[in-house]
Design a protein around this motif. Sequence first.
Motif, PDB file in Angstrom:
ATOM      1  N   LEU A  16      74.876  39.626  66.708  1.00  0.00           N
ATOM      2  CA  LEU A  16      75.782  38.597  66.202  1.00  0.00           C
ATOM      3  C   LEU A  16      76.043  38.741  64.713  1.00  0.00           C
ATOM      4  N   GLY A  17      75.469  39.779  64.098  1.00  0.00           N
ATOM      5  CA  GLY A  17      75.746  40.030  62.689  1.00  0.00           C
ATOM      6  C   GLY A  17      74.574  39.834  61.764  1.00  0.00           C
ATOM      7  N   ASP A  18      73.421  39.397  62.273  1.00  0.00           N
ATOM      8  CA  ASP A  18      72.251  39.201  61.427  1.00  0.00           C
ATOM      9  C   ASP A  18      71.315  40.401  61.593  1.00  0.00           C
ATOM     10  N   GLY A  19      71.633  41.491  60.920  1.00  0.00           N
ATOM     11  CA  GLY A  19      70.816  42.700  61.026  1.00  0.00           C
ATOM     12  C   GLY A  19      69.981  42.955  59.800  1.00  0.00           C
ATOM     13  N   GLU A  20      69.616  41.883  59.091  1.00  0.00           N
ATOM     14  CA  GLU A  20      68.901  42.042  57.825  1.00  0.00           C
ATOM     15  C   GLU A  20      67.528  42.676  58.021  1.00  0.00           C
ATOM     16  N   LYS A  21      66.790  42.228  59.047  1.00  0.00           N
ATOM     17  CA  LYS A  21      65.435  42.720  59.254  1.00  0.00           C
ATOM     18  C   LYS A  21      65.334  43.613  60.490  1.00  0.00           C
ATOM     19  N   ALA A  22      66.461  44.098  60.964  1.00  0.00           N
ATOM     20  CA  ALA A  22      66.465  44.900  62.187  1.00  0.00           C
ATOM     21  C   ALA A  22      66.379  46.375  61.859  1.00  0.00           C
ATOM     22  N   ASN A  23      65.682  47.129  62.698  1.00  0.00           N
ATOM     23  CA  ASN A  23      65.652  48.580  62.623  1.00  0.00           C
ATOM     24  C   ASN A  23      65.888  49.134  64.023  1.00  0.00           C
ATOM     25  N   TYR A  24      65.858  50.451  64.141  1.00  0.00           N
ATOM     26  CA  TYR A  24      66.210  51.059  65.432  1.00  0.00           C
ATOM     27  C   TYR A  24      65.237  50.650  66.533  1.00  0.00           C
ATOM     28  N   SER A  25      63.942  50.680  66.249  1.00  0.00           N
ATOM     29  CA  SER A  25      62.957  50.363  67.288  1.00  0.00           C
ATOM     30  C   SER A  25      63.035  48.890  67.691  1.00  0.00           C
ATOM     31  N   SER A  26      63.200  48.005  66.706  1.00  0.00           N
ATOM     32  CA  SER A  26      63.275  46.587  67.040  1.00  0.00           C
ATOM     33  C   SER A  26      64.567  46.275  67.797  1.00  0.00           C
ATOM     34  N   GLN A  27      65.667  46.926  67.441  1.00  0.00           N
ATOM     35  CA  GLN A  27      66.920  46.707  68.160  1.00  0.00           C
ATOM     36  C   GLN A  27      66.819  47.166  69.605  1.00  0.00           C
ATOM     37  N   GLU A  28      66.165  48.285  69.836  1.00  0.00           N
ATOM     38  CA  GLU A  28      65.994  48.780  71.203  1.00  0.00           C
ATOM     39  C   GLU A  28      65.174  47.808  72.041  1.00  0.00           C
ATOM     40  N   GLU A  29      64.094  47.271  71.459  1.00  0.00           N
ATOM     41  CA  GLU A  29      63.272  46.311  72.179  1.00  0.00           C
ATOM     42  C   GLU A  29      64.031  45.014  72.437  1.00  0.00           C
ATOM     43  N   GLN A  30      64.811  44.559  71.455  1.00  0.00           N
ATOM     44  CA  GLN A  30      65.586  43.339  71.644  1.00  0.00           C
ATOM     45  C   GLN A  30      66.667  43.528  72.709  1.00  0.00           C
ATOM     46  N   ASN A  31      67.274  44.706  72.748  1.00  0.00           N
ATOM     47  CA  ASN A  31      68.257  44.983  73.799  1.00  0.00           C
ATOM     48  C   ASN A  31      67.607  44.959  75.174  1.00  0.00           C
ATOM     49  N   ARG A  32      66.446  45.576  75.283  1.00  0.00           N
ATOM     50  CA  ARG A  32      65.734  45.576  76.568  1.00  0.00           C
ATOM     51  C   ARG A  32      65.333  44.164  76.971  1.00  0.00           C
ATOM     52  N   TYR A  33      64.866  43.374  76.009  1.00  0.00           N
ATOM     53  CA  TYR A  33      64.478  41.990  76.287  1.00  0.00           C
ATOM     54  C   TYR A  33      65.691  41.164  76.711  1.00  0.00           C
ATOM     55  N   PHE A  34      66.837  41.396  76.060  1.00  0.00           N
ATOM     56  CA  PHE A  34      68.068  40.681  76.404  1.00  0.00           C
ATOM     57  C   PHE A  34      68.491  40.991  77.837  1.00  0.00           C
ATOM     58  N   LEU A  35      68.419  42.246  78.233  1.00  0.00           N
ATOM     59  CA  LEU A  35      68.808  42.623  79.587  1.00  0.00           C
ATOM     60  C   LEU A  35      67.838  42.079  80.622  1.00  0.00           C
ATOM     61  N   TYR A  36      66.533  42.119  80.306  1.00  0.00           N
ATOM     62  CA  TYR A  36      65.522  41.638  81.255  1.00  0.00           C
ATOM     63  C   TYR A  36      65.614  40.134  81.449  1.00  0.00           C
ATOM     64  N   THR A  37      65.621  39.368  80.331  1.00  0.00           N
ATOM     65  CA  THR A  37      65.474  37.915  80.418  1.00  0.00           C
ATOM     66  C   THR A  37      66.798  37.199  80.642  1.00  0.00           C
ATOM     67  N   THR A  38      67.867  37.657  80.023  1.00  0.00           N
ATOM     68  CA  THR A  38      69.140  36.938  80.080  1.00  0.00           C
ATOM     69  C   THR A  38      70.040  37.467  81.194  1.00  0.00           C
ATOM     70  N   MET A  39      70.378  38.760  81.138  1.00  0.00           N
ATOM     71  CA  MET A  39      71.411  39.274  82.017  1.00  0.00           C
ATOM     72  C   MET A  39      70.911  39.527  83.436  1.00  0.00           C
ATOM     73  N   MET A  40      69.647  39.902  83.604  1.00  0.00           N
ATOM     74  CA  MET A  40      69.163  40.163  84.955  1.00  0.00           C
ATOM     75  C   MET A  40      69.127  38.870  85.766  1.00  0.00           C
ATOM     76  N   SER A  41      68.712  37.762  85.149  1.00  0.00           N
ATOM     77  CA  SER A  41      68.705  36.492  85.864  1.00  0.00           C
ATOM     78  C   SER A  41      70.127  36.030  86.181  1.00  0.00           C
ATOM     79  N   ARG A  42      71.069  36.283  85.260  1.00  0.00           N
ATOM     80  CA  ARG A  42      72.453  35.922  85.532  1.00  0.00           C
ATOM     81  C   ARG A  42      73.017  36.742  86.685  1.00  0.00           C
ATOM     82  N   ALA A  43      72.695  38.029  86.719  1.00  0.00           N
ATOM     83  CA  ALA A  43      73.184  38.885  87.796  1.00  0.00           C
ATOM     84  C   ALA A  43      72.655  38.424  89.152  1.00  0.00           C
TER      85      ALA A  43
END
Length: 380
Positions: free
Chosen positions: A248-275
């Motif tokens: 959403l634009g707040d990448g101040e404290k984000a790095n590649y590894s944290s972004q990858e984990e957050q993407n995986r968490y987003f898909l697991y917790t948010t989108m998989m339940s919606r699907a």
Amino acid sequence: MSMLGVAAIFAAIRIRGESLANMPLRIVRKVGREKTASPLEHVRELLQDSPDGQITATEFLQTMESHSCLTGCAYAYIERNLYGEPRRIIPVPSYNVSFWERNWNTPQQYVEYNVNGQRTPSSDLLIIPFGQVFPYWQTLRPSDLLSKPIALAQAIDKEAYELFQNGCSTSGVLQTDSHLTPEAYARVREYLDTFRQSGKNAGSMMLLEDGLKYVAARMTNKDAEFVELKKQAIRDASAVWGVPSFQLGDGEKANYSSQEEQNRYFLYTTMMSRAKLIANEFNNKLLTREDRANGDLIDFDLRGILGGSMKDRAEYYTKLFYMGAISIDTIAEMEDLPLLGGEEGEMRFVQTNMQTLKKFLFEQNNAPETAQTQGGDNAQ
């Protein structure tokens, strides 16, 4: 919702809609462990081509998810043929849907709905709620709850624009120790009206008379922290809609590894339940009991979410296969591939250079006897 969160709100909704539309939706027939293409061609055309003949299947999923996030629930009317099979799926705005009421104004929940003034059974209406909560009360909608915060955010955006356009000079009052005459008051008012209406005079110096002094109404440092307020709005939108804040634009404290984990968490917790929620609604409303009894199934292909990368999945299956923990058909079933079938598909293998500790000790204890026997045979 905090101020200045309009952009974050619509970014979160867009990301959720696009993520859902990018998941492959398929119609299969599952008999035992085997999955094949379903013969229900009319359902496939609705969900993979166009549900109503106007928008594509991708646009339909994005529309439904956007309606659900904004209004609390998404609706789509199912138009059926004489045999009860779905022939069109038409998205309906939530403000055109309400519970059908009896004569004494008691809502018939779960049974019938009022869709554009037409009495509609729930079996002919796709209902996708937000947050996996069924909408018991139609009056409690996120659109109503968000109307004031969005209006406030727009007002703050306008205030910030005018503040910076005016050289960060806040408004103030004109003060005098004496009493202004009506003529002096009229001249000051006429001068101020001319000053405000002319855009080129914004921020320039004013000439005051009759002992008038300009006293600025200062803003506090906290009120002027528009950037910090925007970051907080992004975090709030991230928490409500379950989207990583860096997207959403707040990448101040984000790095590649944290972004990858957050993407995986987003898909697991948010989108998989919606699907799963949407697939269950499709199965209940678009397939008949006979279709479900035959093994027909509508679901999203979640292999990309659950299994990680292809390289990781290949290494995982290889280790389990060489340990004898899984068979060839087990791997094919987990990857939704055609099964080998028969005894060969269920056969398990182990590496020949591996053995149990018990067998190793037995061979060691019997090694001298074996060696002596072999020596005697060689001597003969």
